[in-house]
Enzyme design. Structure first.
Site, short mmCIF file in Angstrom:
data_model
loop_
_atom_site.label_atom_id
_atom_site.label_comp_id
_atom_site.label_asym_id
_atom_site.label_seq_id
_atom_site.Cartn_x
_atom_site.Cartn_y
_atom_site.Cartn_z
N PHE A 129 -67.72 -21.92 -31.02
CA PHE A 129 -67.17 -21.43 -29.75
C PHE A 129 -65.75 -20.98 -30.02
O PHE A 129 -64.88 -21.82 -30.34
CB PHE A 129 -67.23 -22.61 -28.78
CG PHE A 129 -66.66 -22.42 -27.41
CD1 PHE A 129 -67.43 -21.94 -26.36
CD2 PHE A 129 -65.35 -22.82 -27.12
CE1 PHE A 129 -66.93 -21.84 -25.07
CE2 PHE A 129 -64.83 -22.72 -25.83
CZ PHE A 129 -65.62 -22.23 -24.80
N GLU A 133 -56.63 -19.27 -28.89
CA GLU A 133 -55.79 -18.38 -29.71
C GLU A 133 -54.38 -18.94 -29.72
O GLU A 133 -54.03 -19.74 -28.85
CB GLU A 133 -55.73 -16.98 -29.07
CG GLU A 133 -57.09 -16.34 -28.91
CD GLU A 133 -57.02 -14.99 -28.21
OE1 GLU A 133 -55.91 -14.51 -27.89
OE2 GLU A 133 -58.10 -14.41 -28.00
N HIS A 346 -56.12 -56.34 -35.11
CA HIS A 346 -56.34 -56.47 -36.56
C HIS A 346 -55.04 -56.72 -37.33
O HIS A 346 -55.09 -56.94 -38.56
CB HIS A 346 -57.00 -55.19 -37.12
CG HIS A 346 -58.47 -55.10 -36.87
ND1 HIS A 346 -59.02 -54.92 -35.62
CD2 HIS A 346 -59.53 -55.17 -37.72
CE1 HIS A 346 -60.32 -54.86 -35.72
NE2 HIS A 346 -60.67 -55.03 -36.97
N GLU A 371 -60.97 -29.37 -25.43
CA GLU A 371 -61.76 -29.16 -24.21
C GLU A 371 -60.92 -29.48 -22.97
O GLU A 371 -61.41 -30.02 -21.98
CB GLU A 371 -63.09 -29.93 -24.27
CG GLU A 371 -63.87 -29.49 -25.51
CD GLU A 371 -65.37 -29.71 -25.48
OE1 GLU A 371 -65.93 -29.88 -24.40
OE2 GLU A 371 -65.97 -29.68 -26.57
N THR A 373 -56.57 -30.54 -22.31
CA THR A 373 -55.73 -31.73 -22.50
C THR A 373 -55.78 -32.61 -21.24
O THR A 373 -56.24 -32.17 -20.18
CB THR A 373 -54.26 -31.31 -22.74
OG1 THR A 373 -53.80 -30.63 -21.56
CG2 THR A 373 -54.10 -30.41 -23.96
N SER A 374 -55.23 -33.81 -21.36
CA SER A 374 -55.19 -34.70 -20.18
C SER A 374 -54.39 -34.06 -19.04
O SER A 374 -54.73 -34.24 -17.87
CB SER A 374 -54.55 -36.04 -20.57
OG SER A 374 -55.42 -36.75 -21.43
N GLU A 375 -53.36 -33.29 -19.42
CA GLU A 375 -52.55 -32.65 -18.36
C GLU A 375 -53.41 -31.62 -17.60
O GLU A 375 -53.35 -31.52 -16.38
CB GLU A 375 -51.32 -31.94 -18.98
CG GLU A 375 -50.27 -32.88 -19.54
CD GLU A 375 -50.73 -33.61 -20.80
OE1 GLU A 375 -51.38 -32.98 -21.66
OE2 GLU A 375 -50.45 -34.81 -20.91
C1 LIG Z 1 -59.59 -30.34 -34.01
C2 LIG Z 1 -59.64 -29.30 -32.94
C3 LIG Z 1 -60.83 -28.65 -32.66
C4 LIG Z 1 -60.87 -27.61 -31.72
N1 LIG Z 1 -62.03 -26.90 -31.55
C5 LIG Z 1 -62.00 -25.78 -30.77
C6 LIG Z 1 -63.14 -24.91 -30.71
O1 LIG Z 1 -64.18 -25.19 -31.31
N2 LIG Z 1 -63.05 -23.78 -29.98
C7 LIG Z 1 -61.93 -23.44 -29.30
O2 LIG Z 1 -61.91 -22.39 -28.67
N3 LIG Z 1 -60.82 -24.26 -29.32
C8 LIG Z 1 -60.84 -25.40 -30.05
N4 LIG Z 1 -59.74 -26.22 -30.11
C9 LIG Z 1 -58.55 -25.85 -29.35
C10 LIG Z 1 -58.21 -26.80 -28.23
O3 LIG Z 1 -59.11 -26.66 -27.16
C11 LIG Z 1 -56.75 -26.54 -27.82
O4 LIG Z 1 -55.95 -26.97 -28.91
C12 LIG Z 1 -56.35 -27.25 -26.55
O5 LIG Z 1 -57.00 -26.69 -25.43
C13 LIG Z 1 -54.84 -27.22 -26.30
O6 LIG Z 1 -54.34 -25.93 -26.43
P1 LIG Z 1 -53.07 -25.64 -27.38
O7 LIG Z 1 -53.36 -26.29 -28.70
O8 LIG Z 1 -52.81 -24.20 -27.36
O9 LIG Z 1 -51.89 -26.45 -26.74
P2 LIG Z 1 -50.96 -26.01 -25.47
O10 LIG Z 1 -51.82 -25.40 -24.41
O11 LIG Z 1 -49.81 -25.20 -25.98
O12 LIG Z 1 -50.45 -27.42 -24.98
C14 LIG Z 1 -49.26 -28.05 -25.46
C15 LIG Z 1 -48.83 -29.06 -24.40
O13 LIG Z 1 -48.47 -28.37 -23.18
C16 LIG Z 1 -49.22 -28.90 -22.09
N5 LIG Z 1 -49.49 -27.82 -21.15
C17 LIG Z 1 -49.97 -26.58 -21.42
N6 LIG Z 1 -50.11 -25.88 -20.27
C18 LIG Z 1 -49.71 -26.70 -19.26
C19 LIG Z 1 -49.62 -26.57 -17.85
N7 LIG Z 1 -49.97 -25.43 -17.21
N8 LIG Z 1 -49.14 -27.61 -17.13
C20 LIG Z 1 -48.81 -28.77 -17.75
N9 LIG Z 1 -48.86 -28.96 -19.08
C21 LIG Z 1 -49.32 -27.94 -19.82
C22 LIG Z 1 -50.50 -29.43 -22.75
O14 LIG Z 1 -51.15 -30.36 -21.91
C23 LIG Z 1 -49.94 -30.03 -24.01
O15 LIG Z 1 -49.41 -31.30 -23.74
C24 LIG Z 1 -59.69 -27.28 -31.00
C25 LIG Z 1 -58.51 -27.97 -31.25
C26 LIG Z 1 -58.46 -28.95 -32.22
C27 LIG Z 1 -57.15 -29.63 -32.49
#
Ligand SMILES: Cc1cc2nc3c(=O)[nH]c(=O)nc-3n(C[C@H](O)[C@H](O)[C@H](O)COP(=O)(O)OP(=O)(O)OC[C@H]3O[C@@H](n4cnc5c(N)ncnc54)[C@H](O)[C@@H]3O)c2cc1C
Length: 395
Positions: A129, A133, A346, A371, A373-375
Site C-alpha cells: 500500500f 510520501e 524484568h 495507520e 498516529t495517536s494524535e
Molecule cells: C515501519 C513503518 C511502516 C509503514 N508502512 C506504510 C505503508 O505500508 N504504506 C504507507 O503508505 N505508509 C506506511 N508508513 C507510514 C506511516 O503511516 C506514517 O509514517 C505515519 O502516518 C506518520 O506520518 P509521518 O511519518 O509523515 O509523520 P508526520 O505526519 O510528520 O507526524 C509527525 C508528528 O506530527 C504529528 N502531527 C502531524 N499532523 C498533525 C496534526 N494535524 N495535528 C496534530 N499533530 C499532527 C504526528 O502525530 C506526529 O506526532 C509506515 C511507517 C513506518 C514507520
C-alpha cells in the site's frame, strides 16, 4: 465496503477451527523461532510456506476471490494471536489482507479483482500500500505523486516512503493525484502498478527500531506507464475514500494486534515475577510488582473488550469511523504502557536482547505511529463527535 455477505461467509464452527490452528501455529512453530527472526531480520521461508498453506495471506479476502473470507470480527481474533509473537510474521501477509488487499476488495472492478485477488489471497502475489510520501504522512490529502492521462494510459511520477513489504512486493497499490483538490474532492486516485513496471524503483530496506523481519523501503515512480484498466474502480475519485476506508478497517486490526502483544508481555511478566527472586523471595511476592501486573492485566482486558466491540460495530455498519480510531488509540497506547511495565518487572534482564519483552517494547512502538498516529486518532474522534453535534444543532 465490506458487505454484509462477508459477515456470514465463515460459520462459527469453521472459524473456531481456523483460530485453533492459527493459535497452535503461532505458539508452537513461530514463538520458538523469534530469536532467529530477530537475528536474521527475516521470517524463515518454511514459516512463510506454512502461513501460505494455511491461507493466512488471504484470510480477510472473500472466498469468491480465493480467500478464507473472514469478517473483521473474526480477523481481530486472529490478529490477537499474531500479536503474541514477532510482529514480522503478521506484517508479511498484513498488507495483502489489510490496507492493500482491502482497496481491491472494496473498490476494485470485477476485472481488477479477477486479475489480482486470487494471487493476493494465495500469497503468490505480495501487495503493498503506497500512500505515504515525504511531507504527506498524517495528511495524505497533501500527496504530490502525479498521474497524468496519456491516451488510454496513465503516467505516474512521484516518491513514496516507509512502504511495508516494498522489497518483496509484486504489486503496488499507488495513490496519486490526477488533479488539484477541488470542491468535488481531494483529486486522489489509486492505481494498480506491477512492481516490475518500467520506472518503478524500490530503495534499500530501511533500518528500523524494531519489527525485525518486516521490511519497509522508499519506492520511486518515474514515468511509470500503466493501462487505463489499472485505475482502481475505473474512477479518479475513488482513491481518497478507498485509502480512508482501508485505513479505518486496518485500525481495528492494529488495535487487536496491540492487545496480542500486550497479552504476551503480561504473560512473560507474570512468569518472570513468579520465578525470579531477590534475597530469596520471588519478586512477584512484592506488592509493587503485583501492582504493575494488575495494571497490565486491566489494560489487556479493557483493550480486548474494546477491540471486539469496535469490530462488531464495523461488521454491522454501526460505526466505521469513531470506534476504529478509539480502539487503535486506546489499545496501542495501552500496549506501549504494558510493554514498558514488562521491562520494568524484568529489571536489567528486560533490557537485554533476546528477552521477549525487550523485543515487544520496541515492536509495539510502531503501532502508535502507522495507520494514523495517536494524535490523528484523537483528531478523528474529537473532531468527528463535535462535527456530528454541530450538524444536529443546524438541522
Ligand atoms: C515501519 C513503518 C511502516 C509503514 N508502512 C506504510 C505503508 O505500508 N504504506 C504507507 O503508505 N505508509 C506506511 N508508513 C507510514 C506511516 O503511516 C506514517 O509514517 C505515519 O502516518 C506518520 O506520518 P509521518 O511519518 O509523515 O509523520 P508526520 O505526519 O510528520 O507526524 C509527525 C508528528 O506530527 C504529528 N502531527 C502531524 N499532523 C498533525 C496534526 N494535524 N495535528 C496534530 N499533530 C499532527 C504526528 O502525530 C506526529 O506526532 C509506515 C511507517 C513506518 C514507520
Amino acid at each position: 465496503m465490506t458487505t454484509t455477505a462477508a459477515a456470514t461467509e465463515v460459520s462459527d464452527e469453521d472459524f473456531q477451527e481456523i483460530l485453533a490452528q492459527t493459535r497452535s501455529f503461532i505458539r508452537t512453530a513461530v514463538v520458538p523461532r523469534e530469536n532467529e527472526i530477530l537475528a536474521t531480520d527475516k521470517v524463515p521461508d518454511d514459516l512463510r510456506d506454512q502461513a501460505k498453506n494455511m491461507g493466512l495471506f488471504g484470510y480477510a479476502i472473500p472466498q469468491r476471490w480465493g480467500g478464507l473470507g473472514l469478517n473483521l470480527a473474526q480477523d481481530v481474533e486472529l490478529a490477537m494471536e499474531f500479536g503474541y509473537t514477532a510482529l514480522a510474521l503478521r506484517s508479511m501477509f498484513g498488507t495483502n489482507n489489510g490496507i492493500a488487499g482491502q482497496v481491491l476488495v472494496g473498490f476494485g472492478t470485477d476485472e481488477q479483482k479477477t486479475q489480482w485477488l486470487e494471487g493476493i489471497a494465495s500469497g503468490d502475489v505480495v501487495a503493498s500500500f503506497a500512500l505515504t510520501e515525504p511531507g504527506a504522512g498524517s495528511n495524505p490529502a497533501g500527496l504530490r505523486t502525479k498521474a497524468v492521462r496519456d491516451g488510454d494510459d496513465w503516467v505516474i511520477d512521484g516518491q513514496k516512503r516507509f512502504i511495508t513489504n516494498a522489497p518483496t512486493a509484486d504489486l503496488f497499490v499507488v495513490f496519486a493525484r490526477t488533479r488539484p483538490a477541488d470542491d468535488a474532492g481531494p483529486g486522489i486516485a489509486v492505481f494498480l502498478v506491477p512492481a516490475d513496471a518500467a520506472g518503478v524503483e524500490v530503495g534499500a530496506k530501511d533500518a528500523k527500531m524494531g519489527q525485525e523481519g518486516a521490511w519497509t523501503a522508499d519506492v520511486s515512480f518515474t514515468d511509470v506507464r500503466v493501462p487505463g484498466g489499472a485505475l482502481v474502480g475505473g474512477s479518479e475519485d475513488v482513491g481518497y475514500r478507498a485509502a480512508m476506508t482501508s485505513l479505518a478497517r486496518g485500525r481495528v486490526h492494529i488495535a487487536a494486534l496491540a492487545v496480542g502483544s500486550a497479552q504476551r508481555a503480561l504473560d512473560e511478566s507474570v512468569a518472570y515475577a513468579a520465578a525470579a527472586t531477590q534475597g530469596g523471595e520471588p519478586i512477584g511476592n512484592f506488592q509493587l510488582v503485583q501492582a504493575m501486573i494488575a495494571d497490565q492485566q486491566t489494560g489487556v482486558m479493557a483493550g480486548r473488550a474494546l477491540v471486539r466491540d469496535a469490530a462488531r460495530q464495523w461488521v454491522s455498519g454501526e460505526d466505521r469511523r469513531i470506534a476504529p480510531s478509539a480502539a487503535k488509540l486506546f489499545c496501542t497506547e495501552m500496549a506501549g504502557n504494558v510493554a514498558d511495565l514488562a521491562v520494568q518487572i524484568h529489571g536489567g534482564t528486560g533490557y537485554m536482547r533476546e528477552v521477549p519483552v525487550e523485543r515487544i517494547y520496541r515492536e509495539v512502538r510502531l503501532l502508535r505511529l502507522y495507520e494514523g498516529t495517536s494524535e490523528i486518532q484523537r483528531l478523528i474522534i474529537g473532531g468527528g463527535l463535535v462535527k456530528a453535534a454541530q450538524r444536529n444543532t443546524h438541522r
